[in-house]
Design an enzyme around this catalytic site. Structure first.
Site, PDB file in Angstrom:
ATOM      1  N   THR A  56       2.297   7.000   1.799  1.00 52.71           N
ATOM      2  CA  THR A  56       3.308   7.831   2.550  1.00 52.71           C
ATOM      3  C   THR A  56       4.547   8.370   1.505  1.00 52.71           C
ATOM      4  OG1 THR A  56       2.801   6.914   4.490  1.00 52.71           O
ATOM      5  CG2 THR A  56       5.102   8.077   4.467  1.00 52.71           C
TER       6      THR A  56
ATOM      7  N   GLN B 285      -1.307  10.691  17.367  1.00 56.39           N
ATOM      8  CA  GLN B 285      -1.660  12.023  17.579  1.00 56.39           C
ATOM      9  C   GLN B 285      -2.648  12.428  16.153  1.00 56.39           C
ATOM     10  OE1 GLN B 285       1.528  11.472  17.671  1.00 56.39           O
ATOM     11  NE2 GLN B 285       1.607  11.938  19.895  1.00 56.39           N
TER      12      GLN B 285
ATOM     13  N   GLU C  69      -0.163   3.556  10.052  1.00 53.54           N
ATOM     14  CA  GLU C  69      -1.669   3.809   9.870  1.00 53.54           C
ATOM     15  C   GLU C  69      -2.202   5.192  10.489  1.00 53.54           C
ATOM     16  OE1 GLU C  69      -4.280   0.596   9.151  1.00 53.54           O
ATOM     17  OE2 GLU C  69      -2.713  -0.673   8.665  1.00 53.54           O
TER      18      GLU C  69
ATOM     19  N   ALA D 105       4.982  13.769   2.750  1.00 51.75           N
ATOM     20  CA  ALA D 105       3.303  13.525   3.090  1.00 51.75           C
ATOM     21  C   ALA D 105       3.348  12.401   3.776  1.00 51.75           C
ATOM     22  CB  ALA D 105       2.629  13.089   1.759  1.00 51.75           C
ATOM     23  N   GLY D 106       3.494  12.543   5.117  1.00 52.70           N
ATOM     24  CA  GLY D 106       3.323  11.518   6.049  1.00 52.70           C
ATOM     25  C   GLY D 106       1.964  11.690   6.764  1.00 52.70           C
ATOM     26  N   SER D 107       1.848  12.316   7.740  1.00 51.09           N
ATOM     27  CA  SER D 107       0.606  12.594   8.411  1.00 51.09           C
ATOM     28  C   SER D 107      -0.482  13.341   7.681  1.00 51.09           C
ATOM     29  CB  SER D 107       1.141  13.642   9.703  1.00 51.09           C
ATOM     30  OG  SER D 107       1.583  12.846  10.693  1.00 51.09           O
TER      31      SER D 107
ATOM     32  N   TYR E 177       0.901  -1.015   0.179  1.00 52.31           N
ATOM     33  CA  TYR E 177       0.217  -0.081   0.067  1.00 52.31           C
ATOM     34  C   TYR E 177       0.880   1.298  -0.044  1.00 52.31           C
ATOM     35  CZ  TYR E 177      -3.881   2.953   1.932  1.00 52.31           C
ATOM     36  OH  TYR E 177      -4.837   4.002   2.082  1.00 52.31           O
TER      37      TYR E 177
ATOM     38  N   THR F  91      -0.156   8.307  12.950  1.00 52.29           N
ATOM     39  CA  THR F  91       0.198   8.422  14.171  1.00 52.29           C
ATOM     40  C   THR F  91      -0.988   8.450  15.337  1.00 52.29           C
ATOM     41  OG1 THR F  91       0.475  10.654  14.408  1.00 52.29           O
ATOM     42  CG2 THR F  91       2.280   9.367  13.730  1.00 52.29           C
TER      43      THR F  91
HETATM   44  C1  LIG Z   1       7.774   0.477  10.003  1.00 53.39           C
HETATM   45  C2  LIG Z   1       6.831   1.333   9.188  1.00 53.39           C
HETATM   46  C3  LIG Z   1       5.883   0.854   8.245  1.00 53.39           C
HETATM   47  C4  LIG Z   1       4.807   1.648   7.581  1.00 53.39           C
HETATM   48  N1  LIG Z   1       4.192   1.104   6.466  1.00 53.39           N
HETATM   49  C5  LIG Z   1       3.632   2.237   5.655  1.00 53.39           C
HETATM   50  C6  LIG Z   1       2.795   1.555   4.428  1.00 53.39           C
HETATM   51  O1  LIG Z   1       2.710   0.229   4.238  1.00 53.39           O
HETATM   52  N2  LIG Z   1       2.297   2.183   3.789  1.00 53.39           N
HETATM   53  C7  LIG Z   1       2.243   3.615   3.553  1.00 53.39           C
HETATM   54  O2  LIG Z   1       1.609   4.369   2.930  1.00 53.39           O
HETATM   55  N3  LIG Z   1       2.896   4.346   4.888  1.00 53.39           N
HETATM   56  C8  LIG Z   1       3.517   3.369   5.817  1.00 53.39           C
HETATM   57  N4  LIG Z   1       4.144   4.043   6.765  1.00 53.39           N
HETATM   58  C9  LIG Z   1       4.174   5.354   7.065  1.00 53.39           C
HETATM   59  C10 LIG Z   1       3.502   5.644   8.472  1.00 53.39           C
HETATM   60  O3  LIG Z   1       2.148   5.548   8.250  1.00 53.39           O
HETATM   61  C11 LIG Z   1       3.722   7.118   8.635  1.00 53.39           C
HETATM   62  O4  LIG Z   1       5.175   7.004   8.923  1.00 53.39           O
HETATM   63  C12 LIG Z   1       2.933   7.857   9.658  1.00 53.39           C
HETATM   64  O5  LIG Z   1       1.754   8.313   9.112  1.00 53.39           O
HETATM   65  C13 LIG Z   1       3.600   9.322  10.160  1.00 53.39           C
HETATM   66  O6  LIG Z   1       4.005  10.107   9.105  1.00 53.39           O
HETATM   67  P1  LIG Z   1       5.674  10.589   9.162  1.00 53.39           P
HETATM   68  O7  LIG Z   1       6.448   9.362   9.635  1.00 53.39           O
HETATM   69  O8  LIG Z   1       5.929  11.245   7.862  1.00 53.39           O
HETATM   70  O9  LIG Z   1       5.353  11.468  10.441  1.00 53.39           O
HETATM   71  P2  LIG Z   1       5.143  12.993  10.470  1.00 53.39           P
HETATM   72  O10 LIG Z   1       3.879  13.383   9.755  1.00 53.39           O
HETATM   73  O11 LIG Z   1       6.551  13.979   9.786  1.00 53.39           O
HETATM   74  O12 LIG Z   1       4.938  13.454  12.046  1.00 53.39           O
HETATM   75  C14 LIG Z   1       6.135  13.643  12.774  1.00 53.39           C
HETATM   76  C15 LIG Z   1       5.314  13.646  14.071  1.00 53.39           C
HETATM   77  O13 LIG Z   1       4.653  14.895  14.124  1.00 53.39           O
HETATM   78  C16 LIG Z   1       3.266  14.470  14.611  1.00 53.39           C
HETATM   79  N5  LIG Z   1       2.399  15.408  13.799  1.00 53.39           N
HETATM   80  C17 LIG Z   1       2.214  15.784  12.732  1.00 53.39           C
HETATM   81  N6  LIG Z   1       1.147  16.351  12.166  1.00 53.39           N
HETATM   82  C18 LIG Z   1       0.583  16.538  13.476  1.00 53.39           C
HETATM   83  C19 LIG Z   1      -0.663  17.288  13.675  1.00 53.39           C
HETATM   84  N7  LIG Z   1      -1.554  17.859  12.817  1.00 53.39           N
HETATM   85  N8  LIG Z   1      -1.014  17.332  15.144  1.00 53.39           N
HETATM   86  C20 LIG Z   1      -0.184  16.798  16.038  1.00 53.39           C
HETATM   87  N9  LIG Z   1       0.881  16.188  15.641  1.00 53.39           N
HETATM   88  C21 LIG Z   1       1.268  16.038  14.504  1.00 53.39           C
HETATM   89  C22 LIG Z   1       3.126  13.412  14.378  1.00 53.39           C
HETATM   90  O14 LIG Z   1       2.063  12.681  15.299  1.00 53.39           O
HETATM   91  C23 LIG Z   1       4.654  12.626  14.771  1.00 53.39           C
HETATM   92  O15 LIG Z   1       4.607  12.508  16.170  1.00 53.39           O
HETATM   93  C24 LIG Z   1       4.885   3.060   7.621  1.00 53.39           C
HETATM   94  C25 LIG Z   1       5.608   3.690   8.682  1.00 53.39           C
HETATM   95  C26 LIG Z   1       6.527   2.789   9.336  1.00 53.39           C
HETATM   96  C27 LIG Z   1       7.758   3.537  10.238  1.00 53.39           C
END
Ligand SMILES: Cc1cc2nc3c(=O)[nH]c(=O)nc-3n(C[C@H](O)[C@H](O)[C@H](O)COP(=O)(O)OP(=O)(O)OC[C@H]3O[C@@H](n4cnc5c(N)ncnc54)[C@H](O)[C@@H]3O)c2cc1C
Length: 381
Positions: A126, A368, A364, A130-132, A123, A366
């Site tokens: 990310t 938060q 899926e 573009a994470g959160s 899937y 965080t």
């Molecule tokens: C081992 C692993 C497996 C994964 N598998 C998949 C997968 O199969 N497919 C896929 O598409 N993705 C996958 N992911 C991605 C995962 O969903 C993201 O890492 C997650 O959504 C967070 O995004 P980011 O790492 O970019 O963190 P960021 O978005 O950069 O966030 C960093 C911090 O800021 C906080 N934050 C961000 N925005 C806000 C807000 N508005 N309010 C409060 N706090 C906030 C977050 O909670 C976090 O603590 C995986 C990640 C990992 C580590």
């Protein structure tokens, strides 16, 4: 009248997954935690024993489970090893957009391929920026005749290096930005798909993640899922179904750590009595058991609400994922603490469970972001 008894059919699902976990996952979990490789032998066995593709319709070779039945299955997988369990459940994550938005021809083609190959899918949502913030996706799929040209950069993609195909989200119209997000199925062997070396990480090492670069990848129009611009909705509706699965994996992990800590503290003698006879430890076990029950009940409720078409499902599935993964983190940490040096050693597996639990608070969305979803759900009511 409310009943918390499982039906005979539900008990059968639980027993089937519990038995598989005992024979295949528990004996292999430390090995894959050390190898940090995809557990193909376990996945092949899971195919042979009807463990894979739980929620896929039976006519396509799945088990036809609803969300509640899927949660029963995931709790058992999580009790063995969340890393191995997520390798299996991430396949479900990747196939869910097909369940939600594929036409019959696409379902036949892609479900058929996964079953024939006894393979897995990935899937791809990310990206580096573009994470959160899913709406920050910058990958593009621009239409040329009867195909799209896909360019972009995805990261943290579970099953990336072992996937037969990927469910990829990209903008079809950069001027419309996130409003044009669209879902596609991209075969992994398409020219221009470049899967980078796997991520080194803290826990859930039996699951693998990769960065994936898409460079001028030709995607046939027939691989688009639903309409252009429906991608964001498909991605969010996917999470409504799968976050209860992460919650259930978390409950399973917490349950396993609790059971190990309960046995150990009753057998370890210090100061002439079992460690568990000290109220400080007994109360720790009491809190662990209480939180575990509460996490399971919230997970079951969210799953039941989904299956029964209740309103505000995003809020409930987010609540279950938030609460159960926080409980898993706390229970596994307390299990390590209650067991002292043995808890910290590899021998009793609870240190691995603690490392594994952490990730459930992150992927899926965080925890938060789960709170963002829950608070929006509350305001909507
Ligand atoms: C081992 C692993 C497996 C994964 N598998 C998949 C997968 O199969 N497919 C896929 O598409 N993705 C996958 N992911 C991605 C995962 O969903 C993201 O890492 C997650 O959504 C967070 O995004 P980011 O790492 O970019 O963190 P960021 O978005 O950069 O966030 C960093 C911090 O800021 C906080 N934050 C961000 N925005 C806000 C807000 N508005 N309010 C409060 N706090 C906030 C977050 O909670 C976090 O603590 C995986 C990640 C990992 C580590």
């Amino acid at each position: 009248m409310i009943s918390f008894e499982l039906s005979p059919a539900q008990q059968e699902i639980r027993e089937k997954y519990r038995d598989f976990t005992k024979r295949w996952i528990v004996p292999n979990r430390l090995k894959y935690d050390e190898l940090a490789e995809f557990p193909w032998e376990v996945v092949k066995a899971a195919y042979s024993e009807g463990i894979m593709n739980g929620p896929m319709p039976k006519k396509f070779g799945g088990n036809g489970y609803n969300i509640f039945e899927g949660a029963l299955a995931s709790e058992e997988l999580g009790a063995g090893c969340i890393g191995i369990g997520i390798g299996i459940d991430a396949n479900t994550l990747a196939l869910t957009p097909l369940l939600l938005a594929a036409n019959e021809e696409q379902q036949n083609r892609f479900f058929g391929q996964i079953i024939d190959e006894r393979g897995v899918a990935a899937y791809c949502l990310t990206e580096p920026n573009a994470g959160s913030d899913v709406q920050g996706i910058r990958s593009t799929a621009i239409k040329h005749g009867d195909k799209y040209i896909l360019n972009g950069h995805k990261r943290f993609i579970t099953n990336g290096e072992v996937a037969s195909f990927m469910t990829v989200f990209a903008q079809t119209d950069p001027e419309k930005g996130s409003r044009s997000l669209t879902a596609f199925v991209v075969p992994a062997n398409s020219p221009g798909v470049d899967v980078k070396p796997r991520l080194q990480k803290m826990g859930q090492k039996a699951s693998v993640q990769n960065e994936i670069i898409f460079k001028d990848v030709e995607v046939p129009e027939g691989n688009r899922l639903g309409m252009e611009g429906h991608g964001f909705l498909i991605a969010m509706k996917t999470f409504d179904r799968t976050r209860t699965g992460v919650a259930a994996l978390s409950v399973g992990c917490a349950r396993a750590a609790f059971e190990i800590a309960k046995d150990w503290t009753q057998n370890r003698i210090q100061f002439g009595k079992p460690i568990a006879a000290n109220q400080a430890v007994a109360f720790m076990l009491a809190d662990m058991a209480t939180e575990l029950e509460a996490a399971r009940l919230l997970t079951w409720y969210a799953a039941w609400a989904y299956d029964n078409g209740k309103r505000n499902l995003s809020k409930l599935s987010a609540m279950s994922k938030l609460y159960a993964s926080d409980v898993a983190m706390k229970v596994t940490t307390d299990a390590v603490q209650a067991m002292g040096g043995d808890g910290y050693s590899r021998e009793f597996h609870v240190e691995k469970m603690m490392r594994d639990a952490k990730l459930c608070q992150i992927y899926e969305g965080t925890n938060q972001i789960q709170r963002v979803v829950i608070s929006k759900g509350i305001m909507k009511e």
